[in-house]
Design an enzyme around this catalytic site. Structure first.
Site, short mmCIF file in Angstrom:
data_model
loop_
_atom_site.label_atom_id
_atom_site.label_comp_id
_atom_site.label_asym_id
_atom_site.label_seq_id
_atom_site.Cartn_x
_atom_site.Cartn_y
_atom_site.Cartn_z
N GLU A 71 0.84 -1.20 0.00
CA GLU A 71 0.00 0.00 0.00
C GLU A 71 0.88 1.25 0.00
O GLU A 71 1.84 1.35 0.76
CB GLU A 71 -0.89 -0.01 1.24
CG GLU A 71 -1.80 1.19 1.37
CD GLU A 71 -2.60 1.17 2.66
OE1 GLU A 71 -3.65 1.84 2.71
OE2 GLU A 71 -2.20 0.47 3.62
N LYS B 252 -9.71 2.53 -2.45
CA LYS B 252 -9.95 1.88 -1.15
C LYS B 252 -11.34 2.20 -0.62
O LYS B 252 -11.71 3.36 -0.47
CB LYS B 252 -8.88 2.34 -0.16
CG LYS B 252 -8.88 1.61 1.17
CD LYS B 252 -7.71 2.11 2.02
CE LYS B 252 -7.59 1.40 3.34
NZ LYS B 252 -6.45 1.92 4.13
N CYS C 236 -5.49 -3.05 2.58
CA CYS C 236 -5.24 -2.95 4.02
C CYS C 236 -6.50 -3.12 4.87
O CYS C 236 -6.96 -4.23 5.11
CB CYS C 236 -4.54 -1.63 4.31
SG CYS C 236 -3.62 -1.63 5.88
#
Length: 237
Positions: free
Chosen positions: A15, A87, A121
């Site tokens: 990331e 995300k 994540c």
């Protein structure tokens, strides 16, 4: 490191691999047509492989000149084709939700006969978002991350859960090192549909792991033990 690794079909980076994770993107976020994306395209062509990793991206509206920021994962194929995942689950505990805009689209990418589902994540904590549905299955779940050592047990546990419940491979790539807030000790690994680790990097240092996926074995396991066909009838669109 990529050039020294065994030649592969896909290379996965952590990331915000070009900067490290930051909840305040001013000063590090790149424009949508950015130098990092150009580099990823060049590497994809050079290695004849797909390159995947996330970058902080800034989009400026011409109407009001206000900037919007995204934690954006690119999946770049040779020839310049790019798939984008913004995300979905922003890390509220760290303030990521204050400065970044959440995505709302699942990103599945087909590459050389394999279907990848991309997450970033904190998405790991939300199993509904990455649910593998029988009507549109994927083979490999990708998680790129900056996941700190203090929550490493959670990382290890949930990666295995996602692999088992979705009957898929999980390719998880985390950073190592330090930033002003956290220490990161890695945990990058490849997990099979049984929840077993079939490849992993050494903790605490930059590294590379190369794994060959046995898709025939995955297919036979799904046919023998049809978990995906027995799931509840719903789907995220």
């Amino acid at each position: 490191m990529m050039l020294s690794a065994k030649r592969s079909d896909v290379y996965i980076l952590p990331e915000m691999f070009s900067t490290g994770f930051a909840t305040q993107p001013e000063g590090i976020a790149e424009p949508e047509n950015n130098a990092t994306l150009v580099w990823m395209k060049q590497m994809a062509d050079h290695l004849d492989a797909a390159i995947c990793g996330s970058v902080a991206v800034c989009r400026q509206s011409n109407a009001n000149e206000q900037s919007e920021y995204f934690n954006r994962c690119y999946f770049v194929k040779p020839g310049g084709e790019v798939s984008v995942y913004d995300k979905k689950h922003l890390f509220t505990y760290g303030g990521e939700n204050v400065h970044f805009v959440a995505g709302d689209n699942i990103c599945k990418v087909e590459w050389r006969g394999v279907t990848f589902n991309i997450c970033i994540c904190y998405d790991l904590r939300f199993p509904v978002w990455s649910r593998n549905v029988a009507s549109s299955t994927y083979d490999v779940q990708i998680y790129v991350a900056n996941w700190p050592e203090s929550r490493r047990f959670v990382w290890d546990t949930l990666l295995r859960a996602r692999a088992i419940e979705n009957q898929c491979f999980v390719a998880a790539v985390n950073r190592v090192g330090d930033d002003p807030v956290c220490h990161y000790n890695g945990g990058s690994c490849l997990i099979d549909a049984y929840g077993k680790t079939v490849g992993e990097c050494e903790d605490g240092k930059p590294g590379i792991v190369t794994v060959e996926l046995d898709l025939d074995k995955l297919k036979k396991f799904r046919e023998k033990f049809p978990v995906l066909k027995d799931q509840d009838a719903w789907q995220i669109k």
